[in-house]
Motif scaffolding. Sequence first.
Motif, PDB file in Angstrom:
ATOM      1  N   SER A 293      24.008  63.896   8.746  1.00 60.96           N
ATOM      2  CA  SER A 293      24.327  62.472   8.637  1.00 60.96           C
ATOM      3  C   SER A 293      25.836  62.314   8.515  1.00 60.96           C
ATOM      4  O   SER A 293      26.537  63.254   8.128  1.00 60.96           O
ATOM      5  CB  SER A 293      23.634  61.855   7.415  1.00 60.96           C
ATOM      6  OG  SER A 293      23.961  62.615   6.274  1.00 60.96           O
TER       7      SER A 293
ATOM      8  N   ALA B 175      29.123  59.167   7.744  1.00 65.45           N
ATOM      9  CA  ALA B 175      29.408  57.802   7.283  1.00 65.45           C
ATOM     10  C   ALA B 175      30.866  57.476   7.532  1.00 65.45           C
ATOM     11  O   ALA B 175      31.748  58.257   7.169  1.00 65.45           O
ATOM     12  CB  ALA B 175      29.084  57.663   5.805  1.00 65.45           C
TER      13      ALA B 175
ATOM     14  N   GLN C 131      30.422  51.845   7.382  1.00 60.50           N
ATOM     15  CA  GLN C 131      29.004  52.168   7.128  1.00 60.50           C
ATOM     16  C   GLN C 131      28.762  52.376   5.630  1.00 60.50           C
ATOM     17  O   GLN C 131      27.774  51.894   5.076  1.00 60.50           O
ATOM     18  CB  GLN C 131      28.615  53.450   7.878  1.00 60.50           C
ATOM     19  CG  GLN C 131      28.450  53.242   9.369  1.00 60.50           C
ATOM     20  CD  GLN C 131      28.352  54.573  10.122  1.00 60.50           C
ATOM     21  OE1 GLN C 131      28.908  55.587   9.689  1.00 60.50           O
ATOM     22  NE2 GLN C 131      27.645  54.567  11.240  1.00 60.50           N
TER      23      GLN C 131
ATOM     24  N   LYS D 171      28.800  49.035   3.823  1.00 60.67           N
ATOM     25  CA  LYS D 171      27.605  48.220   4.057  1.00 60.67           C
ATOM     26  C   LYS D 171      26.410  48.760   3.271  1.00 60.67           C
ATOM     27  O   LYS D 171      25.638  47.987   2.693  1.00 60.67           O
ATOM     28  CB  LYS D 171      27.285  48.207   5.558  1.00 60.67           C
ATOM     29  CG  LYS D 171      28.305  47.395   6.349  1.00 60.67           C
ATOM     30  CD  LYS D 171      27.640  46.679   7.508  1.00 60.67           C
ATOM     31  CE  LYS D 171      28.374  45.370   7.810  1.00 60.67           C
ATOM     32  NZ  LYS D 171      28.530  45.205   9.263  1.00 60.67           N
ATOM     33  N   ARG D 172      26.271  50.117   3.254  1.00 63.37           N
ATOM     34  CA  ARG D 172      25.131  50.688   2.526  1.00 63.37           C
ATOM     35  C   ARG D 172      25.282  50.397   1.032  1.00 63.37           C
ATOM     36  O   ARG D 172      24.303  50.133   0.340  1.00 63.37           O
ATOM     37  CB  ARG D 172      25.022  52.192   2.777  1.00 63.37           C
ATOM     38  CG  ARG D 172      24.500  52.470   4.188  1.00 63.37           C
ATOM     39  CD  ARG D 172      24.501  53.922   4.538  1.00 63.37           C
ATOM     40  NE  ARG D 172      23.465  54.686   3.840  1.00 63.37           N
ATOM     41  CZ  ARG D 172      23.192  55.961   4.126  1.00 63.37           C
ATOM     42  NH1 ARG D 172      23.847  56.568   5.078  1.00 63.37           N
ATOM     43  NH2 ARG D 172      22.263  56.603   3.453  1.00 63.37           N
TER      44      ARG D 172
ATOM     45  N   ARG E 292      24.111  46.895   0.245  1.00 60.20           N
ATOM     46  CA  ARG E 292      22.656  46.740   0.187  1.00 60.20           C
ATOM     47  C   ARG E 292      22.109  47.226  -1.153  1.00 60.20           C
ATOM     48  O   ARG E 292      21.235  46.614  -1.740  1.00 60.20           O
ATOM     49  CB  ARG E 292      21.991  47.547   1.301  1.00 60.20           C
ATOM     50  CG  ARG E 292      22.084  46.863   2.646  1.00 60.20           C
ATOM     51  CD  ARG E 292      21.220  47.627   3.631  1.00 60.20           C
ATOM     52  NE  ARG E 292      22.026  48.029   4.764  1.00 60.20           N
ATOM     53  CZ  ARG E 292      21.776  49.064   5.541  1.00 60.20           C
ATOM     54  NH1 ARG E 292      20.752  49.846   5.253  1.00 60.20           N
ATOM     55  NH2 ARG E 292      22.532  49.332   6.569  1.00 60.20           N
TER      56      ARG E 292
ATOM     57  N   ASP F 187      23.358  59.314   0.776  1.00 58.48           N
ATOM     58  CA  ASP F 187      22.653  58.366  -0.106  1.00 58.48           C
ATOM     59  C   ASP F 187      23.270  58.348  -1.496  1.00 58.48           C
ATOM     60  O   ASP F 187      23.442  57.293  -2.112  1.00 58.48           O
ATOM     61  CB  ASP F 187      21.175  58.785  -0.261  1.00 58.48           C
ATOM     62  CG  ASP F 187      20.357  58.305   0.938  1.00 58.48           C
ATOM     63  OD1 ASP F 187      20.905  57.501   1.727  1.00 58.48           O
ATOM     64  OD2 ASP F 187      19.196  58.743   1.068  1.00 58.48           O
TER      65      ASP F 187
ATOM     66  N   ALA G 232      26.606  56.536  -1.381  1.00 57.92           N
ATOM     67  CA  ALA G 232      26.448  55.091  -1.139  1.00 57.92           C
ATOM     68  C   ALA G 232      25.903  54.399  -2.382  1.00 57.92           C
ATOM     69  O   ALA G 232      26.390  53.318  -2.769  1.00 57.92           O
ATOM     70  CB  ALA G 232      25.511  54.874   0.049  1.00 57.92           C
ATOM     71  N   THR G 233      24.910  55.010  -3.038  1.00 62.05           N
ATOM     72  CA  THR G 233      24.357  54.346  -4.223  1.00 62.05           C
ATOM     73  C   THR G 233      25.380  54.329  -5.363  1.00 62.05           C
ATOM     74  O   THR G 233      25.403  53.402  -6.167  1.00 62.05           O
ATOM     75  CB  THR G 233      23.060  55.037  -4.699  1.00 62.05           C
ATOM     76  OG1 THR G 233      23.283  56.435  -4.773  1.00 62.05           O
ATOM     77  CG2 THR G 233      21.904  54.762  -3.768  1.00 62.05           C
TER      78      THR G 233
ATOM     79  N   THR H  61      15.566  53.658  -2.353  1.00 63.45           N
ATOM     80  CA  THR H  61      16.578  52.978  -1.528  1.00 63.45           C
ATOM     81  C   THR H  61      16.425  53.357  -0.065  1.00 63.45           C
ATOM     82  O   THR H  61      17.366  53.235   0.702  1.00 63.45           O
ATOM     83  CB  THR H  61      17.984  53.391  -2.007  1.00 63.45           C
ATOM     84  OG1 THR H  61      18.034  54.826  -2.010  1.00 63.45           O
ATOM     85  CG2 THR H  61      18.272  52.890  -3.398  1.00 63.45           C
TER      86      THR H  61
ATOM     87  N   ASP I 197      14.435  52.041   2.497  1.00 61.58           N
ATOM     88  CA  ASP I 197      14.464  50.950   3.491  1.00 61.58           C
ATOM     89  C   ASP I 197      14.916  49.661   2.817  1.00 61.58           C
ATOM     90  O   ASP I 197      14.102  48.810   2.471  1.00 61.58           O
ATOM     91  CB  ASP I 197      13.049  50.735   4.074  1.00 61.58           C
ATOM     92  CG  ASP I 197      12.427  52.060   4.487  1.00 61.58           C
ATOM     93  OD1 ASP I 197      13.045  52.760   5.296  1.00 61.58           O
ATOM     94  OD2 ASP I 197      11.326  52.397   3.963  1.00 61.58           O
TER      95      ASP I 197
ATOM     96  N   ARG J  58      18.914  44.426   5.043  1.00 63.19           N
ATOM     97  CA  ARG J  58      20.356  44.297   5.317  1.00 63.19           C
ATOM     98  C   ARG J  58      20.846  42.984   4.721  1.00 63.19           C
ATOM     99  O   ARG J  58      20.738  41.937   5.339  1.00 63.19           O
ATOM    100  CB  ARG J  58      20.608  44.279   6.820  1.00 63.19           C
ATOM    101  CG  ARG J  58      20.280  45.599   7.490  1.00 63.19           C
ATOM    102  CD  ARG J  58      20.270  45.468   9.013  1.00 63.19           C
ATOM    103  NE  ARG J  58      19.870  46.751   9.592  1.00 63.19           N
ATOM    104  CZ  ARG J  58      20.728  47.701   9.937  1.00 63.19           C
ATOM    105  NH1 ARG J  58      22.021  47.507   9.787  1.00 63.19           N
ATOM    106  NH2 ARG J  58      20.301  48.821  10.451  1.00 63.19           N
TER     107      ARG J  58
END
Length: 1436
Positions: free
Chosen positions: A883, A885, A889, A892-893, A896, A922, A925-926, A997, A999, A1002
């Motif tokens: 993956s 980023a 990106q 944006k994550r 969310r 993940d 981003a979290t 987290t 799904d 957006r």
Amino acid sequence: MHQCNSYERRKHSSKHNKSRAANTRDERFRSDLHTEAVQAALAKYKERKMPMPSKRRSVLVQSSVEACTPPGETSPSFRCNPLTLGLAFDLFTPDTPPITDNHSAPPDVTGLSERSSLHAERPQVASVQGVPRGYNHHTSVMETADGVPVNSRVSSKIQQLLNTLKRPKRPPLREFFVDDFEELLDVQQPDPNQPKPEGQQMSPLEGEPLGVVTNWPPSLPAALQRWGTTQPKSPCLTALDNAGKPVYTLTYGKLWTRSQKLAYTLLNKLSTRNEPLLLPGDRVALVFPNNDPVMFMVAFYGCLLAELVPVPIEVPLTRKDAGSQQIGFLLGSCGVTLALTTDACQKGLPKAQTGEVATFKGWPRLLWFVTDGKHVVKPPKDWHPPIREASNDIAYIEYKTSKEGSTMGITVSHSAMLAHCHALTQACGYTEGEWDTSVMNRMHVISIPYSLMKVNPLSWIQKVHTYKARVAVVKSRDMHWSLLAQRDQRDISLSSLRMLIVADGANPWSISSCDAFLNVFQARGLRPEVICPCASSSEAMTVAIRRPPEMGVPPPGKAVLSMGGLSHSVIRVDTEEKLSVLTVQDVGQVMPGALVTVVRVEGTPYLCQTDEVGEICVSSGSTGIAYYGLPGMTKNIFETIPVTSSGVPISDRPFTRTSLLGFVGPDNLVFVVGKMEGLMVVSGRRHNADDVVATALAVEPMKFVYRGRIAVFSVSVLHDERIVVVAEQRPDASEEDSFQWMSRVLQAIDSIHQVGVYCLALVPANTLPKAPLGGIHISETKQRFLEGALHPCNVLMCPHTCVTNLPKPRQKQPEVGPASMIVGNLVAGKRIAQACGRDVAQLEDNDQARKFLYMQDVLQWRAQATPDHPLFLVLNAKGTVASTASCLQLHKRAERVAVALMEKGRLNTGDHVALVYPPGIDLIATFYGCLYAGCVPVTVRPPHPQNLATTLPTVKMIVEVSKSVCILTTQAIMKLLKSKEAAAAVDIKSWPMVLDTDDLPRKKSPQIYKPPTPEMLAYLDFSVSTTGILAGVKMSHAATSALCRSIKLQCELYPSRQIAICLDPYCGLGFALWCLCSVYSGHQSILVPPLELESNASLWLAAVSQYKVRVTFCSYSVMEMCTKGLGSQTELRNVNLSCVRTCMVVAEERPRIALTQSFSKIFKDLGLSPRAVSTTFGCRVNVAVCLQGTAGPDPTTVYVDMRALRHDRVRLVERGSPHSLPLMESGKILPGVKVIIANTETKGPLGDSHLGEIWVSSPHNATGYYTVYGEEALHADHFSTKLSFGDTQTVWARTGYLGFLRRTELTDASGERHDALYVVGSLDETLELRGMRYHPIDIETSVIRSHKSIAECAVFTWTNLLVVVVELEGSEQEALDLVALVTNVVLEEHYLIVGVVVVVDPGVIPINSRGEKQRMHLRDGFLADQLDPIYVAYNM
């Protein structure tokens, strides 16, 4: 002749056969007195319970069920793989109240109190103090002496051990003062009351003059010629087969003709390249089995007639016999190229593939020649062997093996051989034709092979009876054996014997065989006065022999000597104290024509006093003349000049040392009390191996061990000899019985000899190396013991009782105050130890991120300014991109996640959120999602699905301790947290809200949270320290930005850079590099989860090469996986590491130099620069103190004295000096960081190169521990301490690590002299023993070096006992070999006595994610009996 005679000795005895019997005439000399003495001595000991070693069933020699302790009802052993297991630590189990750790110190057994595990001065951080795992309420709970509850068998054994150790040791330590530096080993001062010799100086003792004999042959070959031609039919030697039937009688005529044939063949028929193979004077090996004396005799005389020098050796049985290498060395140094043997023997030798005789270990290449009739030719009529007068040329070489195992060849000249025959003939009153002995007197010898004796121990007695022999030569073993078998023999008469020569009469214990034999056979015609013990040695041949009765000699003598006196080399006839005495018989008078003296054993050969034991020396024409090819040793042994006490030589004749220890008694009788080979000097007192064997055997041995199979020797450990006893255990003896026997042997030896046994080992039957004649090969046994190749099945070590020369325990000097320290340093011209990184304020750089106070603002700005710039790239095990980023990106994550937290989770600002994710985007981003929502993220390593029992409780604990109100995770992990398996490990109903987290809709977040001040909490960083304590630290927004800026400056990170990171992303610097630095500096991070290396070890290095990375980070566990997994593989075909400028190991410990060096060495061929690898240093209070970075000098290495370190001093030494320890600098101090070294007790500043605690001041220090019980006050001083003197204003954080600063000759980036920081180790980890401070890693390093099968090691202390746990990589039978080696090496190198040695399987020592050993978990696991050890040895 001596050679022949010793060859045809009736039976060859092992050194150790001591036999006992009852009812001899004089009660005082009864030989079973020793057994009674031993039993009496043992009765004095109350049955003291010693803790019995515990052993895994698979290691038991036989499966006796009672002998093995039942496993406790505890959980199975935990095996921690460094990368798959989460953080493990002590947990609550419901049902049991928590036990806090601040109990009083356990009972002190060494007289020095160990620092309690939580000392007030630097409390350990423990957010939760748990009880040991496996502590469930239905296991038995026992308590140590002061009421500390402990569960398990282990602790009860330790308690027993402590109880046995509480008894005072015998030699009291004298008062002492520690001199400034060296720890002085305690030298045993002689006891003022010990016995000293009081007699006159002895005068040399002369044998009667050699008589003149008419028509005495001028040499042995001449005698052979005479009898071979004048009396050809006269029998010379009769050989018997295994049934006792005469097979062949060699006549003198046959001996003469066959020897001539062989001589002719050897000289004329063997050639290489048309040159004769042998020339007169060459050495030839004689390899004959002892049941074929005829062939041996022919070969021996054949060599003499050909003027070749025979070197008789035993028949090798296997390619690697015990001592074979030394025999090979002897043959090589004698230049032997040819070996003579018999046809039958040659067929039985081990063969190589080619069918030729195999080359034996260590032997030179030999030609084998068979001497049987068909291979020798008849000499022509005109050929006659040269018969010369006896000269000083070498006649033959007899070998002997020294105490150390080296083999020497003793040369015997023709004249000495002749003189020896002359002296023996006169001493024994031989006449021509008498039955027994040799060519000189035309005797007839009946040879009884050892193999026949084994079948029929009475055979020699029957032959004496049959042949009406007048002389018999036996060893005490033969007498002993015949006693056991004599019941059914009625009609035997020994009345023909006028001499029964006891060949091993020099063994003091032969007296019991003689007494017992006489007792039984006196009724069958044996006259007491015909028993004639003699003393001989390889160097001096026959030294003394008791004359036959018709010579009018004084009666035999006996003496009962005090063992205590003998240990001081003093003769004291013992009357009262029957317990420790040695009864000896004389070995007769000195040989005719010889002069004998007794000299001191060590140093100048002074004559002994009359009541003193020394080495017997002989001057005569019939001794050996030299050790072949060893002129230095020859001078010491064969050319000794004894001197009087005033130093005057007693004679100009050189004397030969016989290696027999003894004295001259009344009536000028010679007494022998031991041999140099068996001498053990312990703390200045002398003990004889044979005497110790006798004592061990007197402890009802036959049930447990084999009588002849005991070896006693000494090994040198810590500057003194230590006694080791090794015996073969009978297969039917149970563990309990053997252990019982062993403890009794220790007590008996202690009582009778007043000496402690260092190690007692039992090995399985038939595994000790055998000497050629059936005894034990002592030096080989010792060698195996020291190499760890004995494979014992039982071991008992008693270092506590016998190591009495340890350095004195260190007394803490009254502390010098901080003010005087400073003054002292100034006077000495030493600068105060402080250093700092570059000043951040003055570093001008185009750092755009500086304008933002908060990380979330930086990310937002990057998402607008460079939306498509790649920040992260995660690789999977195949090396493909899993993956990625970009700035946008990631932003944006994060948005969310923030929306989900506020809408689904309804969280408030300031709430704590646990992030439970595998390493990947993940997680990152979290993390930013939490910051966007104003929540405080806590990163947590997810549980391991295969090991929920150990890893899930850790997750639960961090979630609870951090007060997280919500868990963010993936769907898969969410299922796992609520699964049935999870319910078995934790209470799954008490999880807080769990959101996945995977799904998320957006949605754009309405607004991003702005904290009111940068001092607010940004995130919590939880980690388990090496001492097993969970500590969470608070990182403010200001500290987070400062940390990123500091790393950016040190590593020169810009958006155009790529760095590769192979670290865990959950805490410390690993977390900062994964989640923070890329966002701050804009560089791209190539993320390699360490877990993936398990399936593909080359992943990280391949990525570094593929992306041409200049800067990369890894952990020690990753580096270890690369060195072990890729050392030899070809997976790295296209890898090129020449791009790497810095490769940094992220660590919170002393740099592991050996690992970093081997890593550099292995990957040098792939272009890795030797300068690239360095280490970093961080800790809980500041996750990044040092980091090598791109600029600045290379890390330096210094060598310090390990002994000084124990006294908290730094003493620099040269590389390679004894006790030196290499320390590598831990990278450069980061910009904005200041470091000082402070005294742990007075909190005053220390000088350059002084050891103290590392204190650090920096804008990125953590702001404090995050604890449950509001214990901030306790730990405040870790984060805000001030010096007690000097600069008392600056606020410092205490790292809890010992180290020192040293100004080097190098210049750093700012042009100043560079200050290097050396980390020595964590204060919490150190062990305080004997008043000194030890770092576990130093002891562990020594232990790992001690045996090739030790894969890993960890040490800890329990109730002042040092416990060493070793992982055994090898077969379980090696487990017990390690006990002695571990004990030896720790004594030698650290002056510590190991209390318990635990041998476990590989992988049992738990390791955390940074690859650090979790010694406290190991300790808890050991005490809770969860390690499933292979063997636990409790050293007495």
